[in-house]
Design an enzyme around this catalytic site. Structure first.
Site, PDB file in Angstrom:
ATOM      1  N   CYS A  14       0.933  -1.844   0.549  1.00 36.41           N
ATOM      2  CA  CYS A  14       0.021  -0.117  -0.212  1.00 36.41           C
ATOM      3  C   CYS A  14       0.907   0.791   0.214  1.00 36.41           C
ATOM      4  O   CYS A  14       1.673   0.954  -0.018  1.00 36.41           O
ATOM      5  CB  CYS A  14      -0.407   0.611   1.585  1.00 36.41           C
ATOM      6  SG  CYS A  14      -0.094   0.293   3.283  1.00 36.41           S
ATOM      7  N   CYS A  17       2.958   1.595   2.930  1.00 35.08           N
ATOM      8  CA  CYS A  17       4.690   0.884   2.580  1.00 35.08           C
ATOM      9  C   CYS A  17       5.592   1.797   1.695  1.00 35.08           C
ATOM     10  O   CYS A  17       6.973   1.313   2.098  1.00 35.08           O
ATOM     11  CB  CYS A  17       4.012  -0.041   1.846  1.00 35.08           C
ATOM     12  SG  CYS A  17       3.623  -1.303   2.295  1.00 35.08           S
ATOM     13  N   CYS A  81      47.280 -13.975  -9.127  1.00 34.87           N
ATOM     14  CA  CYS A  81      48.141 -13.759  -7.696  1.00 34.87           C
ATOM     15  C   CYS A  81      47.005 -12.501  -6.983  1.00 34.87           C
ATOM     16  O   CYS A  81      45.375 -12.287  -7.654  1.00 34.87           O
ATOM     17  CB  CYS A  81      49.401 -13.127  -8.090  1.00 34.87           C
ATOM     18  SG  CYS A  81      49.218 -11.207  -8.974  1.00 34.87           S
ATOM     19  N   CYS A  84      45.379  -9.455  -8.977  1.00 31.76           N
ATOM     20  CA  CYS A  84      44.173 -10.149 -10.192  1.00 31.76           C
ATOM     21  C   CYS A  84      43.026 -10.208  -9.035  1.00 31.76           C
ATOM     22  O   CYS A  84      41.985  -9.580  -9.755  1.00 31.76           O
ATOM     23  CB  CYS A  84      44.273 -11.277 -10.393  1.00 31.76           C
ATOM     24  SG  CYS A  84      45.859 -11.598 -10.946  1.00 31.76           S
ATOM     25  N   ASP A 498       6.798  24.279 -33.401  1.00 28.26           N
ATOM     26  CA  ASP A 498       7.715  24.538 -34.700  1.00 28.26           C
ATOM     27  C   ASP A 498       7.530  24.118 -35.576  1.00 28.26           C
ATOM     28  O   ASP A 498       6.809  23.013 -36.186  1.00 28.26           O
ATOM     29  CB  ASP A 498       9.012  24.496 -33.796  1.00 28.26           C
ATOM     30  CG  ASP A 498      10.195  24.563 -34.695  1.00 28.26           C
ATOM     31  OD1 ASP A 498      10.601  25.548 -35.174  1.00 28.26           O
ATOM     32  OD2 ASP A 498      10.830  24.048 -35.516  1.00 28.26           O
ATOM     33  N   ASP A 696      11.691  19.847 -33.027  1.00 33.23           N
ATOM     34  CA  ASP A 696      12.663  18.280 -33.556  1.00 33.23           C
ATOM     35  C   ASP A 696      13.625  18.075 -32.314  1.00 33.23           C
ATOM     36  O   ASP A 696      14.861  17.162 -32.577  1.00 33.23           O
ATOM     37  CB  ASP A 696      13.984  18.847 -34.668  1.00 33.23           C
ATOM     38  CG  ASP A 696      14.628  20.130 -33.977  1.00 33.23           C
ATOM     39  OD1 ASP A 696      15.017  20.177 -33.102  1.00 33.23           O
ATOM     40  OD2 ASP A 696      14.886  20.928 -35.149  1.00 33.23           O
ATOM     41  N   ASP A 700      15.717  23.257 -30.339  1.00 36.93           N
ATOM     42  CA  ASP A 700      14.107  24.036 -29.657  1.00 36.93           C
ATOM     43  C   ASP A 700      14.694  23.181 -28.322  1.00 36.93           C
ATOM     44  O   ASP A 700      13.601  23.450 -27.582  1.00 36.93           O
ATOM     45  CB  ASP A 700      13.295  23.009 -30.324  1.00 36.93           C
ATOM     46  CG  ASP A 700      12.943  23.870 -32.140  1.00 36.93           C
ATOM     47  OD1 ASP A 700      13.263  24.657 -32.855  1.00 36.93           O
ATOM     48  OD2 ASP A 700      12.402  22.721 -32.579  1.00 36.93           O
TER      49      ASP A 700
END
Length: 827
Positions: A14, A17, A81, A84, A498, A696, A700
């Protein structure tokens, strides 16, 4: 740089929550924002810098909910090693969504805990490879990945609860029917049947209903009671009252030591059943995302050293050469290098007619190759593909809260404490003033109030409608980048468009070629050959028009240009002059009636030119930026919806007004510089207009940002994703009509959901408290209260799902590219 991480969460039911999880996340160091979507069961958390999901996950757990965390063990080749180990761990932990990573050098494996909505196992796999090591196994069970564990658990709990509850109800009801009561008492005494009810109800209460206790205690522990608290208190009251009545009947006033085991069992079973139905319905709200994801190919045919290998889609990298056979799905975005075929791009353009693809054309992942083989170079893969961007955009819109939902969350935050106060008052009034046995009446009415008031429907009212609405929009090619835009667009009263690239195609096209003397094709190829020496946009339009007709361009000689007037050249043994009217006057060529025709073309926002051959006027040429298909129809439809439509452009007023007349726009704002467009939008807003600006998405951008809703025009794969609140995937303005219609329908659905959810509570809480009893003798049974609460949530979900049946008001086609063949050619 800020990062956003998605966390899927189970156990929310709900609006309270939602508020609890948001507050818990917001308290974490580095968290700048946290938004929770109840319908999607997902939290989106924004961090100041690099995300630290482990703290966020811990906060969710502390709040009493279950974050979805996946684990994997990945064998790795190449580790030698300790450095790494640390390198791989650092690399993995840089990814968003990693909760824990641990590399074991001895076993040559990495153990990872991660958030599947923030990072995929394939991404981890790729990161390990980038670190210089080779992962050997993704360690992922694909079937388990898609398995609906939550749904299966709910279904099993419902079946178990029903198996125990049905006999409890049979016993309880049987004891109330005189004919059956004699049979029951002949088998065993009343208290014996109460004991059987106790045994049957206990597993329902504490096993099937365990979720309510876990979440309910967490809510109370954080001093923020919610739906689970109400269910827990209501069902526990019925259960423990009955246990006390069974074990110590002497402590109760005469006639009140009755059992309500059937009420406790039915309450848990009905609410679990309602949760299961909600789960199924919520799954259906995200079907649009699932459909989009199903379009993605699983493998790709990569060409390497002349051989073709089928590899997982995750292994494809930009630059790979890929073969798409007839009938196959194009796996990723790319540029065609070899072959030609028709491709079904309906998932992007909505256009059912396949599009021809050949060398240098772009193909989009998820489209279907129809009848020929295509070899193309991959340009965008993984999360960068158009399809992935669409999916991400829709998911982001579904996760965001519109203003109406934020208001609803605040109301729900204070609603539950008010209900608890009403329950206490109800109990006190019935106990003090109710008829005998007052305790029984007080108990029944209080439990009914607690159950009838669960705010589950309130929490689902907005997000489910937003999820279905945004999904439906994606199907129509209308992408809502923000969930708030779906609500805000419904309130817009003014649409500002536009001109260039929005109402028009955005590039000059050859629209008229009026032949006065000579052969049409010869004249056109001569004019195009001369214009090929010019870099003017008008020249490009004429050349394109000739090529679209399939005309070859002859060679020229003695080319000479006079800036501001025209050009002269020798072509195929003829002297050709092309230019404006003043150029013809300088040459002493009479225009005659041709001048009237040119003036008419100019009034239509077209740029007229003249062509003369060997000193005689031969043709009138007109070039213009033509209207997009459907622009006029779109403007008419927007006006029919009661919207004001205006045009905003930097062009001169005469051209702007000519275009406006063609499409039916009365309000024209012309000669506006790009940096002044946002100021014009501000002016309209200051006059009290709610505005949507359509552009576009690139030039704009300021106006798109300033408007209440920015609508960016996208064409094909060139989608201006970051430009507006709404993106029209196709260049057809009729998409605006569909967007506004869908937004109004969605807002209407949200409002009707709220009317039901709040009206239901306001109307039925007094009934549950026993307000009708003094007048009619009616008292609401707790069982009916639980059923009504579940039905309320299901109604809201079903109402939201009706949006899936929304039909576009205007048919939208992929924008055409008119050339000479689509223009008026006058012989």
């Amino acid at each position: 740089m800020a990062e956003r991480v998605d966390i899927r969460i189970h156990g929310m039911s709900c609006a309270s929550c939602v508020g609890r999880v948001e507050r818990a996340l917001g308290k974490q160091p580095g968290v700048t924002d946290a938004q929770v979507n109840l319908a999607a069961e997902k939290a989106t958390v924004a961090f100041e810098e690099h995300a630290n999901p482990s703290q966020a996950v811990h906060a969710v757990i502390e709040a009493g909910y279950q974050p979805v965390i996946k684990t994997a063990e990945i064998p790795i080749i190449g580790m030698t090693c300790g450095s790494c180990v640390s390198r791989i761990e650092r690399t993995i932990e840089k990814l968003p969504g990693i909760v824990q990573s641990s590399v074991n050098l001895t076993t040559q494996k990495v153990f990872v805990r991660f958030l599947p909505d923030a990072v995929t196992l394939q991404r981890i796999h790729h990161a390990i490879r980038d670190a210089g090591y080779e992962p050997q196994d993704l360690g992922e069970n694909t079937q388990a990945e898609h398995e609906d564990r939550e749904g299966i658990q709910l279904r099993n709990k419902v079946l178990l609860a029903a198996a125990f509850t049905i006999p409890v109800v049979f016993i309880a009801m049987g004891k109330m029917i005189p004919a059956l009561e004699a049979i029951f008492t002949s088998i065993m005494p009343h208290r014996g049947w109460m004991s059987i009810e106790w045994l049957l109800t206990t597993p329902v209460q504490f096993y099937a209903g365990a979720r309510f206790y876990r979440a309910g205690f967490a809510e109370l522990r954080h001093a923020n009671p919610g739906m689970n608290s109400l269910v827990m208190i209501g069902s526990s009251a019925a259960y423990f009252y009955s246990v006390a009545a069974l074990l110590a009947p002497g402590f109760f006033p005469a006639g009140t030591a009755e059992s309500y085991f059937e009420a406790a069992a039915v309450i848990v079973t009905l609410i679990l059943l309602g949760r299961y139905f909600e789960h199924v319905a919520k799954g259906r709200t995200s079907e649009a995302i699932k459909k989009l994801l199903q379009l993605q190919a699983k493998t790709a045919r990569v060409i390497c050293d002349g051989d073709t290998q089928e590899v997982p889609i995750e292994a494809v990298v930009p630059g790979d050469r890929i073969l798409a056979r007839p009938g196959e799905c194009v796996p990723v975005d790319g540029i065609v290098e070899e072959g030609h075929s028709y491709v079904d791009e309906s998932m992007i353009s909505g256009e059912p007619v396949p599009v021809l693809k050949q060398k240098d054309n772009e193909v989009v992942g998820g489209t279907i190759n129809k009848n020929g083989a295509l070899t193309f170079r991959a340009t965008r893969v993984g999360a960068d593909t158009v399809l992935s961007q669409i999916v991400k955009m829709v998911e982001s819109a579904q996760a965001e809260k519109p203003p109406i939902q934020k208001l609803a969350d605040k109301i729900a935050g204070i609603f539950v404490p008010i209900v608890l106060a009403i329950a206490v008052i109800t109990f006190s009034v019935w106990l003090g003033f109710g008829p005998t046995p007052a305790l029984a009446f007080a108990f029944v009415t209080t439990v009914s109030v607690l159950l009838i008031a669960c705010p589950c429907a309130m929490g689902l009212a907005t997000p489910t409608a937003i999820m279905v609405g945004t999904g439906k929009g994606a199907e129509m090619g209308v992408l809502f980048r923000k969930g708030a835009a779906l609500e805000t667009l419904a309130k817009v009263d003014t649409i500002v468009l536009d001109k260039t690239g929005t109402l028009t195609l955005g590039r000059p096209e050859l629209t008229d070629f009026v032949v006065l003397e000579g052969q049409e094709n010869d004249l056109l190829r001569w004019v195009a050959a001369v214009e090929a020496q010019s870099e003017h946009p008008i020249a490009e339009a004429i050349i394109r028009g000739a090529k679209e007709r399939g005309l070859g361009l002859p060679s020229i000689s003695h080319f000479q240009a006079e800036p501001g007037f025209g050009i002269e050249a020798d072509v195929d043994g003829h002297k050709l002059n092309v230019g404006a009217d003043r150029y013809m006057s300088r040459l002493g060529i009479e225009l005659g009636k041709a001048e009237e025709r040119a003036a008419a073309l100019a009034r239509e926002a077209k740029s007229p030119l003249y062509a003369a051959v060997d000193g005689k006027l031969a043709a009138i040429i007109a070039v213009a930026d033509p209207l997009k298909v459907g622009s006029t129809e779109a403007i008419a439809s927007l006006k029919a919806q009661g919207l004001e439509v205006a045009m905003l452009t930097g062009d001169n007023r005469a051209t702007a007004e000519a275009i406006a007349r063609q499409v039916g726009i009365q309000q024209v704002l012309a000669e506006v510089l790009p940096d002044q467009k946002a100021n014009e939008i501000k002016r309209l807003q200051a006059e009290g207009h709610n505005t949507a600006f359509v552009g576009d998405g690139i030039n704009d951008a300021p106006a798109l940002a300033q408007a209440d809703v920015g609508i960016a025009i996208g064409t094909g794969t060139d989608i201006a994703i970051e430009a507006g609140d709404v993106v029209l995937m196709r260049g057809d303005l009729r998409g605006i009509v569909n967007a506004t219609s869908l937004s109004k329908r969605t807002r209407k659905t949200i409002l009707s959901n709220f009317v039901w959810a709040y009206g239901y509570n306001v109307a039925l809480i007094p009934v549950a408290a026993g307000a009708l009893y003094p007048i009619t003798g009616f008292l609401l049974n707790p069982i009916l209260a639980a059923a009504a609460m579940s039905l309320s949530s299901i109604f809201v979900l079903a109402n939201s799902l009706r949006l899936r049946r929304f039909q576009p008001l205007s048919p939208v086609r992929q924008e055409s590219k008119p050339g000479l063949l689509e223009t008026q050619v006058h012989a």
